[in-house]
Design an enzyme around this catalytic site. Structure first.
Site, PDB file in Angstrom:
ATOM      1  N   HIS A 192      78.845  29.305  66.650  1.00  0.00           N
ATOM      2  CA  HIS A 192      77.547  29.188  65.924  1.00  0.00           C
ATOM      3  C   HIS A 192      77.532  27.874  65.341  1.00  0.00           C
ATOM      4  CE1 HIS A 192      73.641  30.535  65.384  1.00  0.00           C
ATOM      5  NE2 HIS A 192      73.491  29.946  64.147  1.00  0.00           N
ATOM      6  N   GLU A 193      78.157  28.264  63.917  1.00  0.00           N
ATOM      7  CA  GLU A 193      77.813  27.186  62.957  1.00  0.00           C
ATOM      8  C   GLU A 193      78.189  25.833  62.818  1.00  0.00           C
ATOM      9  OE1 GLU A 193      75.880  28.342  60.797  1.00  0.00           O
ATOM     10  OE2 GLU A 193      76.201  30.313  61.155  1.00  0.00           O
ATOM     11  N   VAL A 227      66.164  19.666  72.759  1.00  0.00           N
ATOM     12  CA  VAL A 227      67.141  20.004  73.466  1.00  0.00           C
ATOM     13  C   VAL A 227      66.644  20.013  74.940  1.00  0.00           C
ATOM     14  CG1 VAL A 227      68.883  21.318  75.301  1.00  0.00           C
ATOM     15  CG2 VAL A 227      68.927  20.996  72.296  1.00  0.00           C
TER      16      VAL A 227
END
Length: 354
Positions: free
Chosen positions: A265-266, A288
């Protein structure tokens, strides 16, 4: 009469010169028009209130971004430029796909598009060691394996993606390679999110050449934060990803967050991805096109469908807040955003031109 003829000749010369200059502009100089009206940088520091989640935030990236924006007045303009460049490359890719098969005029040069081809990212692990929260070689090795699975569409759980989202699943084609480990004993039990762990002058470990290495810092963050990352465009000295010791790699101490997906995630933020719900209301997006709109994070292992903003949430996306074992996909649109920063003029271009 001579004056009139002379004046007309001068006018013709000027017009001819202007026409020549206009014709001399190459495709690279012609800026692709993109809509930036929805761009934002500041967000609410607490994205958990609306969801009713009582355990506090998982990710501190947006809070850190808010702080950095306040400390550096020029950062907002830099982020705007990065976003505009990203959108222009994605627009060029879309245009290229639409015009595929059409004849190309002599002298035409195609507009640059997001980077094509495999990407290898060398990784430096900086560990602020706490005896009560050890980080073993097994933790490190497993984390590299997990990142490679997730960024190469090799997570076996991806088979559970609902058919609605099947066509959006992306193979990001990034390989992470362990390049070095730095360890430093520390008795500090809460480093916070002010980047002190990244600076030897504040008891941390200085970054290793962030233009060519992805730096991780592993330490006790505190405040319920599992990890945070710096978005492209920030200061090089603090560029990288911070992960709590218990949440790095496979680690039983991490509970439902002990399967290495905090790093996935990071790193997504480090690669210029926003949270999938856009850190705002239904009209605030993650930039997006193939991720559904939402107005809140999801936690635990939500059942499908989970509906927000009158559409089904893509809860299994790595950029949501669900448990580690319940996130298992990136989208093609997210992949385009990632690859834009490795293209010519992109913020992380140095990683592919070494």
């Amino acid at each position: 009469m001579k004056k009139i003829i002379f004046s007309m000749a001068c006018l013709a010369l000027i017009l001819g010169s202007c026409q020549k200059n206009a014709n001399d502009i190459t495709p690279e100089q012609q800026e692709i028009a993109v809509d930036m009206s929805d761009f934002y940088v500041y967000t609410s520091d607490d994205n958990t209130v609306k969801s009713g989640h009582v355990h506090g935030p998982k990710c501190g990236s947006m809070t850190v971004l808010n702080r950095q924006l306040k400390e550096n007045p020029g950062l907002e303009n830099r982020l705007y430029a990065i976003e505009k460049h990203t959108r222009q490359l994605i627009a060029a890719k879309s245009s290229s796909s639409t015009n595929k098969g059409k004849p190309v005029k002599p002298g035409d040069t195609p507009d640059p598009t997001p980077y094509q081809g495999s990407i290898t990212i060398p990784v430096i692990i900086n560990i602020l060691e706490d005896a009560n929260h050890p980080v073993t070689q097994a933790n490190i090795d497993s984390q590299i394996d997990i990142l490679n699975d997730d960024y190469n569409d090799l997570n076996p759980a991806t088979g559970a993606v609902p058919s609605e989202f099947n066509n959006a699943i992306a193979n990001v084609d990034i390989t992470f390679v362990l390049a070095g480990i730095n360890r430093k004993v520390s008795t500090k039990t809460s480093w916070g999110t002010n980047d002190a762990m990244k600076l030897s002058s504040q008891g941390g470990i200085d970054a290793t050449d962030p233009s060519f290495y992805l730096n991780f810092w592993i330490c006790e963050i505190g405040g319920g934060i599992l990890g945070y990352a710096q978005f492209p465009g920030g200061a090089l000295a603090t560029d990288g990803v911070v992960i709590g010791s218990d949440y790095f790699g496979r680690n039983t101490l991490g509970g439902q967050y002990g399967y290495g997906r905090t790093a996935t995630h990071e790193v997504g933020h480090w690669l210029n991805l926003r949270h999938i719900w856009g850190d705002g209301n239904c009209r605030q997006d993650d930039f997006v096109t193939d991720t559904p709109g939402s107005d809140q994070a999801n936690y635990g292992c939500p059942s499908y469908p989970t509906v927000n903003c009158r559409s089904n949430d893509m809860t299994m996306n790595y950029m949501d807040y669900v448990d580690d074992q319940c996130m298992y996909m990136f989208t093609n649109g997210q992949n385009d955003r990632i690859r834009a920063i490795f293209a010519a003029g992109g913020e992380r271009e140095s990683f592919v031109i070494q």
